[in-house]
Write an enzyme that holds these catalytic residues in place. Structure first.
Site, PDB file in Angstrom:
ATOM      1  N   CYS A 183      43.736  40.511  47.241  1.00  0.00           N
ATOM      2  CA  CYS A 183      42.924  39.701  48.150  1.00  0.00           C
ATOM      3  C   CYS A 183      42.043  40.622  48.974  1.00  0.00           C
ATOM      4  O   CYS A 183      42.522  41.654  49.456  1.00  0.00           O
ATOM      5  CB  CYS A 183      43.845  38.888  49.059  1.00  0.00           C
ATOM      6  SG  CYS A 183      42.981  37.884  50.268  1.00  0.00           S
ATOM      7  N   LEU A 184      40.780  40.261  49.133  1.00  0.00           N
ATOM      8  CA  LEU A 184      39.867  41.101  49.921  1.00  0.00           C
ATOM      9  C   LEU A 184      40.333  41.242  51.374  1.00  0.00           C
ATOM     10  O   LEU A 184      39.954  42.189  52.048  1.00  0.00           O
ATOM     11  CB  LEU A 184      38.447  40.513  49.880  1.00  0.00           C
ATOM     12  CG  LEU A 184      37.759  40.527  48.504  1.00  0.00           C
ATOM     13  CD1 LEU A 184      36.411  39.830  48.582  1.00  0.00           C
ATOM     14  CD2 LEU A 184      37.605  41.950  47.978  1.00  0.00           C
ATOM     15  N   HIS A 207      43.834  29.635  50.973  1.00  0.00           N
ATOM     16  CA  HIS A 207      43.240  30.243  52.178  1.00  0.00           C
ATOM     17  C   HIS A 207      42.811  29.180  53.193  1.00  0.00           C
ATOM     18  O   HIS A 207      42.868  29.407  54.393  1.00  0.00           O
ATOM     19  CB  HIS A 207      41.988  31.057  51.801  1.00  0.00           C
ATOM     20  CG  HIS A 207      42.253  32.493  51.470  1.00  0.00           C
ATOM     21  ND1 HIS A 207      42.788  33.393  52.378  1.00  0.00           N
ATOM     22  CD2 HIS A 207      42.011  33.213  50.345  1.00  0.00           C
ATOM     23  CE1 HIS A 207      42.875  34.589  51.803  1.00  0.00           C
ATOM     24  NE2 HIS A 207      42.424  34.512  50.570  1.00  0.00           N
ATOM     25  N   GLN A 239      37.988  33.860  55.556  1.00  0.00           N
ATOM     26  CA  GLN A 239      37.934  35.319  55.364  1.00  0.00           C
ATOM     27  C   GLN A 239      36.706  35.942  56.015  1.00  0.00           C
ATOM     28  O   GLN A 239      36.661  37.151  56.215  1.00  0.00           O
ATOM     29  CB  GLN A 239      37.963  35.671  53.861  1.00  0.00           C
ATOM     30  CG  GLN A 239      39.279  35.290  53.200  1.00  0.00           C
ATOM     31  CD  GLN A 239      39.294  35.726  51.748  1.00  0.00           C
ATOM     32  OE1 GLN A 239      38.851  34.988  50.883  1.00  0.00           O
ATOM     33  NE2 GLN A 239      39.783  36.921  51.479  1.00  0.00           N
ATOM     34  N   HIS A 292      44.368  30.347  44.723  1.00  0.00           N
ATOM     35  CA  HIS A 292      44.344  31.382  45.762  1.00  0.00           C
ATOM     36  C   HIS A 292      43.351  31.017  46.874  1.00  0.00           C
ATOM     37  O   HIS A 292      43.675  31.104  48.061  1.00  0.00           O
ATOM     38  CB  HIS A 292      43.985  32.720  45.091  1.00  0.00           C
ATOM     39  CG  HIS A 292      43.897  33.892  46.001  1.00  0.00           C
ATOM     40  ND1 HIS A 292      44.685  35.016  45.861  1.00  0.00           N
ATOM     41  CD2 HIS A 292      43.096  34.152  47.068  1.00  0.00           C
ATOM     42  CE1 HIS A 292      44.372  35.890  46.810  1.00  0.00           C
ATOM     43  NE2 HIS A 292      43.403  35.400  47.546  1.00  0.00           N
ATOM     44  N   GLU A 293      42.151  30.598  46.471  1.00  0.00           N
ATOM     45  CA  GLU A 293      41.113  30.313  47.468  1.00  0.00           C
ATOM     46  C   GLU A 293      41.391  29.023  48.241  1.00  0.00           C
ATOM     47  O   GLU A 293      41.169  28.972  49.448  1.00  0.00           O
ATOM     48  CB  GLU A 293      39.729  30.270  46.820  1.00  0.00           C
ATOM     49  CG  GLU A 293      39.303  31.561  46.105  1.00  0.00           C
ATOM     50  CD  GLU A 293      39.469  32.832  46.928  1.00  0.00           C
ATOM     51  OE1 GLU A 293      39.399  32.782  48.170  1.00  0.00           O
ATOM     52  OE2 GLU A 293      39.688  33.892  46.311  1.00  0.00           O
ATOM     53  N   GLY A 311      36.592  35.971  44.391  1.00  0.00           N
ATOM     54  CA  GLY A 311      36.605  34.749  45.179  1.00  0.00           C
ATOM     55  C   GLY A 311      36.635  35.072  46.656  1.00  0.00           C
ATOM     56  O   GLY A 311      37.032  36.172  47.057  1.00  0.00           O
TER      57      GLY A 311
HETATM   58 ZN    ZN Z   1      42.339  35.999  49.215  1.00  0.00          ZN
END
Ligand code: ZN
Length: 151
Positions: free
Chosen positions: A88-89, A134, A51, A130-131, A46
């Site tokens: 998380c990226l 963000h 991000q 999670h997304e 995701g």
């Molecule tokens: Zn993340």
């Protein structure tokens, strides 16, 4: 289609609240395409627009079942609870356990501006939570129930 630079923890853009998409312009469609490319390139499941440095309420998810694109996603229902390790990226190398709902229902727009409903359990429920977090400047490490490893 292009791979964009992923912002990492410490970048203040990750802590800002994103704005709703008022109109699905060509730049929003390009953003969706680029976010998918960026997510796949980084082997993520995701990615949220902040991000890649864009403060808009746009999310892409693929837990291995195909791309899900969400514009202005809102969680309208959640049930149950599951505690799973997340990463998380934007926080490379770290993992921590987070308590999330076991079932989540999200309303959003697709790239054609049509209202869609996406439901998820297990990993999909986690990804949806999670997304969308963000988009409000919330990172999973804020919600960690145990130790954060690798931070
Ligand atoms: Zn993340």
């Amino acid at each position: 289609m292009a791979i964009r630079k992923i912002r990492v923890n410490g970048d203040e853009i990750l802590r800002k609240k994103c704005k709703e998409v008022k109109e699905i312009t060509p730049s929003i469609l390009t953003l969706l395409d680029d976010m998918a490319d960026t997510m796949y390139d980084a082997n993520g499941v995701g990615l949220a627009a902040p991000q890649v440095g864009v403060l808009k309420r746009v999310v892409v998810i693929d837990i291995g079942e195909g791309i899900v694109e969400l514009i202005n996603p809102v969680i309208v229902e959640k049930r149950g609870s599951q505690v799973c390790a997340e990463g998380c990226l934007s926080i490379p190398g770290a993992t921590a356990e987070v308590d999330r709902p076991e079932y989540v229902k999200v309303e959003a727009l697709n790239r054609n501006g049509e209202k869609i409903v996406v439901e998820g359990t297990e990993l999909m429920a986690i990804a949806l939570c999670h997304e969308t977090d963000h988009l409000d400047g919330i990172l999973y490490i804020d919600k960690a129930v145990g130790e954060i490893e690798g931070l």
